[in-house]
Design an enzyme around this catalytic site. Structure first.
Site, PDB file in Angstrom:
ATOM      1  N   GLU A 335      36.980  40.310  36.217  1.00 44.79           N
ATOM      2  CA  GLU A 335      36.561  41.086  35.029  1.00 44.79           C
ATOM      3  C   GLU A 335      36.677  40.198  33.789  1.00 44.79           C
ATOM      4  O   GLU A 335      37.311  40.560  32.795  1.00 44.79           O
ATOM      5  CB  GLU A 335      37.453  42.318  34.872  1.00 44.79           C
ATOM      6  N   CYS A 431      40.451  53.250  33.631  1.00 45.44           N
ATOM      7  CA  CYS A 431      40.883  52.836  32.293  1.00 45.44           C
ATOM      8  C   CYS A 431      39.877  53.193  31.203  1.00 45.44           C
ATOM      9  O   CYS A 431      40.258  53.529  30.087  1.00 45.44           O
ATOM     10  CB  CYS A 431      41.142  51.337  32.283  1.00 45.44           C
TER      11      CYS A 431
HETATM   12  O1  FUB Z   1      44.363  46.416  34.666  1.00 52.72           O
HETATM   13  C1  FUB Z   1      44.318  47.597  33.884  1.00 52.72           C
HETATM   14  C2  FUB Z   1      42.906  47.888  33.482  1.00 52.72           C
HETATM   15  O2  FUB Z   1      42.127  48.124  34.642  1.00 52.72           O
HETATM   16  C3  FUB Z   1      42.216  46.736  32.809  1.00 52.72           C
HETATM   17  O3  FUB Z   1      42.370  46.708  31.442  1.00 52.72           O
HETATM   18  C4  FUB Z   1      40.812  46.934  33.217  1.00 52.72           C
HETATM   19  O4  FUB Z   1      40.032  45.797  33.046  1.00 52.72           O
HETATM   20  C5  FUB Z   1      40.943  47.375  34.644  1.00 52.72           C
HETATM   21  O5  FUB Z   1      41.119  46.289  35.469  1.00 52.72           O
HETATM   22 ZN    ZN Z   2      38.266  49.931  31.360  1.00 49.91          ZN
END
Ligand code: FUB
Ligand code: ZN
Length: 667
Positions: A335, A431
């Site tokens: 990501e 999230c």
């Molecule tokens: O790891 C916690 C949250 O979940 C991150 O901020 C997002 O990118 C997702 O991976």
């Molecule tokens: Zn998110």
């Protein structure tokens, strides 16, 4: 300081009402597992089959932790991601901002109930994280690379700060302080404490916000410590990973190995100290949460190292690694950010949370530096990626925000599987939805900021705001139909003394005029993108920003956009959808004209742009069904087509289909 603000903008009121009346109650149902939702598992990063696809467990987890704390030998199953607690905290933060705008008694009641449950789960020493309390107590604070303990704590603290400000109650704040004190007892330079930080930044910003509320120095000190310890030992997380493997511990992300090529030091921004970083590397949300704290930390502590780090990150992100829509994070692997100018439109990640974080970063830098360019980025991310993160009805969400999408390719190409072309009702890794809710409900906090007694207007949002400038009170009314129109009218119904208002003149605006009490002002000078005007009670100021539809070209180093054009009007980026233009959007060529109008009946009311363009036909001899894939190049054939563009944020609210932001110019 800003004392309060009431948003009157039809555009934003409608969104805030949708979130307050639909999305937040809906999210309550989801986090309490009160209704069945199909939970999309495309974005968990690991083995999705390890997670239930019809239960969120969010609130249940706190009840399980509370039962365990009370000694119940069978407290029940704790489920979901390791950071599932954070969904409850972000929901609470969204409720807090809602309570600032309206009474919302039912929501308040639910929030109080949830705070009670959270408090019951908190251990006596202040520790709070349902995963480690229930599943692996012996592993507390030992797997910081992926434990998200301080990340979750940070979200709790931010929510508590917001809730305290909104309601004046302190029960939630007491939980937050007890947790912050537990972290303070375990992390710091002293011998015996942990000399490192969380793999996912968030606690740093939260502690700074707690400091702003409480003025307790220890929170500022701890936040600064956590910012500066990052990367001092580039092997800090690696050593914890190796130890966990040696101890035979399981991965905290189901199905993903602990030692994984995507999870090395740069992923955690810990390959070197923050003040030596010059590039945005690794997980995009982590980067911008870190940056937000660097910017606020620099402002609060005056530490030059933090300022330098924030400035370096800002330059690299905005000049080289950001999409036109304010999306960031080019790769689904980790990501993450990749490299300069690597901005693919279809395989992009562009997580909604990352653009929320970019808004925080821009806002805190803006507060410190008064540079309008930061406000430009703030509205770029807000009006495009963040709003695209939700369906117009508030019940479907995007996690990934592409600038080119094709439902067929998302199905058949594993490299595009993360790019959904329908917004799911929820995610296993959820999230984004509550992050979006807290962002939009807190919009009032981003409209103005005050520095050295000057009121800076960072976002154009119709509203009535009350300020206290060193004891002098004033009311400022802003009326505008922005983002559809560029005229913004300011009135000062009440002001105990004269004051300076600084208006952000966006970089997209080539011509603007300013009229004070009917007289055109020409003697202005822009200072870092702001125009300062002296106002007093009874004044009426009209700012008119020319807002024609414009074609935008990208830096030629962005391969994906080379030779293409996008259409923007004011802060809004436009896109073509299959439902309006037919399939194979790659064959469209914008015409010489861009004609726009507001359509009140489309997509809740949107500005639409049409262009008399062309479509490359499939009629050439070489392009029949039976013809070979490749053929000798020859003159191409086109047919006239009126191309219809809608705001990017509104895509995917009608039929599922292709979408594209960057289009071909006339052949
Ligand atoms: O790891 C916690 C949250 O979940 C991150 O901020 C997002 O990118 C997702 O991976
Ligand atoms: Zn998110």
């Amino acid at each position: 300081m800003l004392e309060n603000i009431e948003i009157t903008s039809p555009f934003w009121r409608e969104r805030q009402q949708t979130i307050a009346r639909q999305m937040i109650p809906y999210q309550w149902e989801v986090i309490n597992d009160l209704q069945h939702v199909d939970i999309a598992v495309t974005n968990t990063g690991g083995d999705s089959s390890a997670l239930d696809s019809d239960k969120s467990y969010v609130v249940e987890n706190f009840k399980v932790a509370a039962r365990k704390k009370q000694g119940d030998p069978n407290p029940g199953k704790r489920g979901g991601m390791v950071f599932q607690d954070s969904d409850a905290y972000k929901w609470l933060e969204a409720v807090a901002y809602t309570l600032e705008c309206q009474a919302a008694l039912e929501l308040r009641h639910k929030a109080d109930q949830l705070i009670e449950i959270i408090g019951a789960a908190q251990e006596d020493d202040g520790y709070l994280n349902t995963y480690f309390q229930v599943n692996e107590p012996e592993r507390k604070y030992q797997s910081l690379y992926m434990s998200h303990e301080l990340y979750c704590a940070g979200h709790l603290i931010e929510a508590a700060v917001a809730y305290t400000k909104a309601t004046g109650t302190t029960q939630f704040l007491s939980i937050a302080k007890k947790l912050a004190d537990n972290i303070d007892a375990h992390f710091g330079p002293e011998e015996g404490k942990i000399h490192g930080a969380d793999g996912h930044e968030e606690i740093e910003l939260a502690l700074l916000r707690l400091y702003e509320l409480t003025h307790e120095e220890r929170y500022l000190k701890l936040a600064t410590y956590l910012l500066l310890i990052r990367g001092q030992d580039p092997d800090f997380f690696g050593a914890q990973q190796r130890r966990d493997v040696a101890l035979g511990r399981k991965s905290l992300i189901p199905g993903l190995e602990i030692i994984h090529p995507d999870f090395k030091a740069p992923y955690f921004q810990s390959d070197k100290p923050v003040y030596e970083q010059t590039e945005a590397k690794g997980h995009a949300v982590r980067v911008v949460y870190l940056c937000s704290a660097l910017a606020l930390g620099a402002a609060l502590s005056g530490d030059e190292r933090l300022k330098k780090a924030a400035d370096n990150y800002w330059r690299n992100i905005v000049m080289k690694r950001m999409y036109l829509t304010g999306a960031i994070g080019s790769s689904a692997h980790g990501e993450a950010f990749t490299g300069d100018y690597d901005l693919p439109n279809d395989s992009i990640y562009g997580e909604t949370c990352a653009s929320v974080g970019l808004i925080f970063f821009a806002h805190y830098l803006l507060r410190a530096q008064q540079n309008g360019a930061m406000g430009d980025v703030m509205e770029q991310a807000l009006y495009n990626t963040v709003l695209a993160g939700m369906n117009l009805d508030g019940k479907g969400f995007f996690y990934v925000n592409p600038l080119a999408a094709n439902p067929y390719l998302s199905q058949v190409n594993p490299g595009l599987r993360h790019v959904l072309t329908r917004r799911p009702g929820w995610f296993a890794c959820a999230c984004c939805p509550p992050n979006l809710a807290r962002m939009v409900m807190s919009l009032g906090h981003y409209v103005y900021h005050v520095s050295n007694n000057v009121i800076y207007n960072d976002l154009f949002v119709a509203s009535t705001a009350r300020f206290n400038l060193n004891g002098a009170h004033l009311t400022l009314k802003q009326s505008t139909n922005y983002p559809w129109e560029g005229t913004i009218c300011y009135e000062v119904p009440q002001a105990e003394q004269s004051f300076t208002l600084a208006l952000r003149i966006p970089q997209w605006c080539e011509h603007f005029t300013v009229q004070l009490n009917g007289e055109t002002k020409a003697d202005y000078q822009l200072e870092q993108g702001y125009l300062k005007v002296q106002l007093q009670q009874g004044d009426k100021l009209v700012l008119t920003l020319d807002m024609p539809a414009l074609r935008v070209a990208a830096d030629p180093r962005i391969d994906a956009d080379y030779g293409k054009q996008a259409v923007v009007r004011g802060p809004i980026v436009f896109c073509a959808e299959e439902v309006d233009n037919g399939p194979n959007l790659q064959c469209l060529h914008l015409g010489a004209d861009l004609e726009g109008h507001y359509d009140p009946n489309l997509l809740g009311g949107v500005y639409v742009i049409e262009s008399h363009g062309q479509r490359r036909t499939m009629q050439e001899p070489s392009l029949t069904v039976a013809s070979p894939l490749y053929h000798k190049a020859q003159p191409l054939h086109y047919q006239a087509q009126t191309i219809k563009l809608i705001p990017y944020y509104a895509w995917c609210n009608r039929a599922e289909g292709e979408m594209r932001v960057w289009l071909n110019p006339m052949p």
